[in-house]
Design a protein around this motif. Structure first.
Motif, PDB file in Angstrom:
ATOM      1  N   ILE A 197      46.146  70.106  31.447  1.00  0.00           N
ATOM      2  CA  ILE A 197      47.402  70.506  32.085  1.00  0.00           C
ATOM      3  C   ILE A 197      47.232  70.934  33.544  1.00  0.00           C
ATOM      4  N   THR A 198      46.016  70.901  34.069  1.00  0.00           N
ATOM      5  CA  THR A 198      45.792  71.412  35.421  1.00  0.00           C
ATOM      6  C   THR A 198      45.794  70.293  36.459  1.00  0.00           C
ATOM      7  N   GLU A 199      45.757  70.697  37.724  1.00  0.00           N
ATOM      8  CA  GLU A 199      45.643  69.754  38.831  1.00  0.00           C
ATOM      9  C   GLU A 199      44.197  69.628  39.296  1.00  0.00           C
ATOM     10  N   GLU A 200      43.278  70.206  38.533  1.00  0.00           N
ATOM     11  CA  GLU A 200      41.862  70.171  38.901  1.00  0.00           C
ATOM     12  C   GLU A 200      41.262  68.780  38.746  1.00  0.00           C
ATOM     13  N   GLY A 201      41.830  67.999  37.823  1.00  0.00           N
ATOM     14  CA  GLY A 201      41.291  66.669  37.560  1.00  0.00           C
ATOM     15  C   GLY A 201      42.396  65.650  37.411  1.00  0.00           C
ATOM     16  N   LEU A 202      42.075  64.533  36.782  1.00  0.00           N
ATOM     17  CA  LEU A 202      43.031  63.446  36.620  1.00  0.00           C
ATOM     18  C   LEU A 202      44.210  63.887  35.758  1.00  0.00           C
ATOM     19  N   GLN A 203      45.413  63.627  36.241  1.00  0.00           N
ATOM     20  CA  GLN A 203      46.613  64.043  35.532  1.00  0.00           C
ATOM     21  C   GLN A 203      46.860  63.178  34.295  1.00  0.00           C
ATOM     22  N   VAL A 204      47.376  63.803  33.265  1.00  0.00           N
ATOM     23  CA  VAL A 204      47.677  63.137  32.002  1.00  0.00           C
ATOM     24  C   VAL A 204      49.186  62.996  31.878  1.00  0.00           C
ATOM     25  N   SER A 205      49.644  61.820  31.470  1.00  0.00           N
ATOM     26  CA  SER A 205      51.081  61.542  31.457  1.00  0.00           C
ATOM     27  C   SER A 205      51.810  62.131  30.258  1.00  0.00           C
ATOM     28  N   SER A 206      51.128  62.223  29.119  1.00  0.00           N
ATOM     29  CA  SER A 206      51.787  62.743  27.922  1.00  0.00           C
ATOM     30  C   SER A 206      50.739  63.255  26.943  1.00  0.00           C
ATOM     31  N   ALA A 207      51.212  63.945  25.920  1.00  0.00           N
ATOM     32  CA  ALA A 207      50.311  64.487  24.906  1.00  0.00           C
ATOM     33  C   ALA A 207      49.641  63.387  24.097  1.00  0.00           C
ATOM     34  N   LEU A 208      50.199  62.177  24.141  1.00  0.00           N
ATOM     35  CA  LEU A 208      49.648  61.061  23.375  1.00  0.00           C
ATOM     36  C   LEU A 208      48.859  60.091  24.252  1.00  0.00           C
ATOM     37  N   ASP A 209      48.684  60.439  25.516  1.00  0.00           N
ATOM     38  CA  ASP A 209      47.923  59.610  26.449  1.00  0.00           C
ATOM     39  C   ASP A 209      46.468  59.522  25.984  1.00  0.00           C
ATOM     40  N   GLU A 210      45.858  58.330  26.108  1.00  0.00           N
ATOM     41  CA  GLU A 210      44.448  58.186  25.741  1.00  0.00           C
ATOM     42  C   GLU A 210      43.564  59.125  26.560  1.00  0.00           C
ATOM     43  N   LEU A 211      43.968  59.406  27.793  1.00  0.00           N
ATOM     44  CA  LEU A 211      43.194  60.334  28.615  1.00  0.00           C
ATOM     45  C   LEU A 211      43.203  61.739  28.019  1.00  0.00           C
ATOM     46  N   ASP A 212      44.290  62.109  27.352  1.00  0.00           N
ATOM     47  CA  ASP A 212      44.321  63.424  26.716  1.00  0.00           C
ATOM     48  C   ASP A 212      43.441  63.435  25.470  1.00  0.00           C
ATOM     49  N   ASN A 213      43.353  62.286  24.799  1.00  0.00           N
ATOM     50  CA  ASN A 213      42.398  62.178  23.695  1.00  0.00           C
ATOM     51  C   ASN A 213      40.972  62.351  24.205  1.00  0.00           C
ATOM     52  N   LEU A 214      40.690  61.762  25.374  1.00  0.00           N
ATOM     53  CA  LEU A 214      39.364  61.923  25.969  1.00  0.00           C
ATOM     54  C   LEU A 214      39.120  63.378  26.349  1.00  0.00           C
ATOM     55  N   ALA A 215      40.122  64.025  26.951  1.00  0.00           N
ATOM     56  CA  ALA A 215      39.981  65.429  27.339  1.00  0.00           C
ATOM     57  C   ALA A 215      39.646  66.291  26.125  1.00  0.00           C
ATOM     58  N   ALA A 216      40.330  66.034  25.009  1.00  0.00           N
ATOM     59  CA  ALA A 216      40.061  66.793  23.785  1.00  0.00           C
ATOM     60  C   ALA A 216      38.667  66.492  23.247  1.00  0.00           C
ATOM     61  N   PHE A 217      38.262  65.232  23.317  1.00  0.00           N
ATOM     62  CA  PHE A 217      36.913  64.835  22.887  1.00  0.00           C
ATOM     63  C   PHE A 217      35.857  65.591  23.688  1.00  0.00           C
ATOM     64  N   LEU A 218      36.032  65.648  25.004  1.00  0.00           N
ATOM     65  CA  LEU A 218      35.056  66.304  25.873  1.00  0.00           C
ATOM     66  C   LEU A 218      35.085  67.821  25.720  1.00  0.00           C
ATOM     67  N   GLY A 219      36.266  68.370  25.418  1.00  0.00           N
ATOM     68  CA  GLY A 219      36.398  69.819  25.298  1.00  0.00           C
ATOM     69  C   GLY A 219      36.025  70.370  23.940  1.00  0.00           C
ATOM     70  N   ASP A 220      35.952  69.512  22.942  1.00  0.00           N
ATOM     71  CA  ASP A 220      35.588  69.925  21.582  1.00  0.00           C
ATOM     72  C   ASP A 220      34.062  69.968  21.492  1.00  0.00           C
ATOM     73  N   VAL A 221      33.461  70.890  22.241  1.00  0.00           N
ATOM     74  CA  VAL A 221      32.022  70.824  22.515  1.00  0.00           C
ATOM     75  C   VAL A 221      31.130  71.119  21.320  1.00  0.00           C
ATOM     76  N   ASN A 222      31.625  71.870  20.334  1.00  0.00           N
ATOM     77  CA  ASN A 222      30.732  72.241  19.236  1.00  0.00           C
ATOM     78  C   ASN A 222      30.905  71.393  17.980  1.00  0.00           C
ATOM     79  N   THR A 223      31.638  70.295  18.094  1.00  0.00           N
ATOM     80  CA  THR A 223      31.680  69.332  16.997  1.00  0.00           C
ATOM     81  C   THR A 223      30.401  68.502  17.013  1.00  0.00           C
ATOM     82  N   ASN A 224      29.919  68.142  15.848  1.00  0.00           N
ATOM     83  CA  ASN A 224      28.714  67.333  15.707  1.00  0.00           C
ATOM     84  C   ASN A 224      28.843  66.032  16.505  1.00  0.00           C
ATOM     85  N   GLU A 225      28.053  65.900  17.563  1.00  0.00           N
ATOM     86  CA  GLU A 225      28.108  64.700  18.403  1.00  0.00           C
ATOM     87  C   GLU A 225      27.757  63.442  17.620  1.00  0.00           C
ATOM     88  N   TRP A 226      26.927  63.593  16.602  1.00  0.00           N
ATOM     89  CA  TRP A 226      26.447  62.427  15.868  1.00  0.00           C
ATOM     90  C   TRP A 226      27.265  62.126  14.621  1.00  0.00           C
TER      91      TRP A 226
END
Length: 275
Positions: free
Chosen positions: A192-221
């Protein structure tokens, strides 16, 4: 944070044209026919999106293969074209032969120049060519067939190409939002910030990526981590704390000679890989 629900990813299909183009292929029996009249092959595939870390070099200490997942190719049809113009669909294909010619998320990500906090879609979205054995897959026009991969830096929930205190703040803000009222991952934007690439909607693939990158303690493997969308993830205060811990260590002179990968190992321990 470990997800309890894995959601299906968006499926897309390739388009073919009616223009025939002669394409050189391997004579290996697993990828082409040995018929003397054989000319070339084309393929039709259906794919799904994948999410990956920029440090993923395809190596897994547990013996499993990492990198781009062949499961991104959902269906595959190969058609052999003969010199007389006739076409014959192969009755069987071996999905285990799908590969990406030794390409990895790390190689793809590092093939481009990235500037912190000056991000565009090209920083994160990649079209990865698909191979069948040693044969590059092409459509009927001869165009390379690809899967779509989104790649980013672990912890970079703001999609800025770096991890800092803003990422921790966004993770905590997102957790607070979806913990109150009628907010859900389906109607709440993660980045939701202006620090990085803006996301168009909650269903945007970029927001899925943001959640993937931010979910840091999920088993990577975890075998499904590459395809789990925001709907199947739980980002909470633990993720925010661990992102902040990473930023604090990464900016400390004490860790000047320590890799980001080793810092994450120190913060997350065995949980990083589900041990």
């Amino acid at each position: 944070t470990t997800s309890t629900t894995s959601t299906s990813t968006e499926t897309t299909s390739t388009e073919t044209t009616s223009t025939d183009t002669t394409t050189s292929t391997s004579s290996t029996s697993t990828t082409s026919t040995t018929d003397a009249n054989y000319d070339h092959s084309y393929a039709v595939i259906e794919t799904q999106v994948g999410y990956y870390f920029s440090h993923d070099d395809g190596v897994r200490a547990n013996g499993q293969v990492g990198g781009f997942n062949k499961g991104q190719v959902v269906t595959l049809k190969i058609v052999d074209v003969y010199k007389d113009g006739s076409e014959v669909e192969r009755p069987e294909v071996n999905m285990d032969l799908i590969n990406f010619n030794n390409n990895t998320p790390e190689k793809a990500y590092n093939s481009r120049t990235h500037i912190n906090k000056q991000t565009t879609i090209t920083d994160f979205k990649y079209d990865i060519p698909v191979y069948y054995g040693d044969m590059p897959l092409v459509d009927k026009s001869g165009k390379a067939l690809t899967v779509t991969a989104y790649i980013g830096v672990k912890g970079d929930i703001t999609l800025s190409n770096m991890v800092d205190s803003n990422d921790a703040s966004v993770a905590l803000s997102y957790y607070t939002l979806i913990s109150t009222g009628s907010n859900t991952p389906a109607n709440t934007i993660c980045q939701i910030t202006e620090e990085g690439l803006q996301v168009s909607s909650a269903l945007d693939e970029l927001d899925n990526l943001a959640a993937f990158l931010g979910d840091v303690n999920t088993n990577e493997w975890d075998p499904d981590n590459w395809k789990t969308t925001k709907m199947g993830r739980k980002i909470d205060s633990n993720d925010a704390s661990q992102i902040l811990a990473f930023y604090s260590k990464r900016t400390s002179h004490v860790y000047d000679d320590v890799s980001s990968n080793d810092i994450w190992n120190e913060i997350l321990g065995d949980a990083r890989f589900g041990k």
